[in-house]
Design a protein around this motif. Structure first.
Motif, mmCIF file in Angstrom:
data_model
loop_
_atom_site.group_PDB
_atom_site.id
_atom_site.type_symbol
_atom_site.label_atom_id
_atom_site.label_comp_id
_atom_site.label_asym_id
_atom_site.label_seq_id
_atom_site.Cartn_x
_atom_site.Cartn_y
_atom_site.Cartn_z
ATOM 1 N N ILE A 1 0.839 -1.205 0.000
ATOM 2 C CA ILE A 1 0.000 0.000 0.000
ATOM 3 C C ILE A 1 0.872 1.252 0.000
ATOM 4 N N ALA A 2 1.940 1.254 0.784
ATOM 5 C CA ALA A 2 2.840 2.408 0.837
ATOM 6 C C ALA A 2 3.520 2.634 -0.510
ATOM 7 N N ARG A 3 3.958 1.560 -1.151
ATOM 8 C CA ARG A 3 4.589 1.697 -2.468
ATOM 9 C C ARG A 3 3.596 2.168 -3.521
ATOM 10 N N TYR A 4 2.377 1.685 -3.451
ATOM 11 C CA TYR A 4 1.351 2.103 -4.392
ATOM 12 C C TYR A 4 1.043 3.587 -4.221
ATOM 13 N N ALA A 5 0.938 4.011 -2.970
ATOM 14 C CA ALA A 5 0.663 5.423 -2.701
ATOM 15 C C ALA A 5 1.814 6.312 -3.156
ATOM 16 N N LYS A 6 3.030 5.866 -2.954
ATOM 17 C CA LYS A 6 4.197 6.645 -3.360
ATOM 18 C C LYS A 6 4.284 6.714 -4.892
ATOM 19 N N LYS A 7 3.994 5.606 -5.549
ATOM 20 C CA LYS A 7 4.054 5.551 -7.015
ATOM 21 C C LYS A 7 3.007 6.459 -7.651
ATOM 22 N N ASN A 8 1.836 6.542 -7.084
ATOM 23 C CA ASN A 8 0.730 7.318 -7.639
ATOM 24 C C ASN A 8 0.568 8.681 -6.986
ATOM 25 N N ASN A 9 1.540 9.076 -6.181
ATOM 26 C CA ASN A 9 1.525 10.387 -5.511
ATOM 27 C C ASN A 9 0.239 10.631 -4.747
ATOM 28 N N LEU A 10 -0.157 9.668 -3.953
ATOM 29 C CA LEU A 10 -1.391 9.813 -3.158
ATOM 30 C C LEU A 10 -1.077 10.342 -1.791
#
Length: 64
Positions: free
Chosen positions: A55-64
């Motif tokens: 989840i943290a990597r996904y958020a970082k990748k998508n600038n959330l």
């Protein structure tokens, strides 16, 4: 993230329901039921950690 989610759900299902107890009894491994807590709870923690990392990597990748 998918591995953490699926693994966490399966492990939680095995923790809170007697699925593994029934399976071990059917296979003749009833003596190992007492040791399940030593494996299942740390495994649940590992899968939850994998989910949080995903989840943290996904958020970082998508600038959330």
């Amino acid at each position: 993230m998918k591995i953490g989610l699926v693994g966490g759900l399966v492990t939680a299902l095995c923790c809170f329901t007697p699925i593994l107890v029934w399976a071990f009894a059917a296979l003749g491994f009833s003596a190992m039921v007492g040791y399940l807590d030593y494996v299942i709870f740390p495994l649940l923690g590992i899968f939850i950690l994998l989910l949080l990392i995903g989840i943290a990597r996904y958020a970082k990748k998508n600038n959330l």
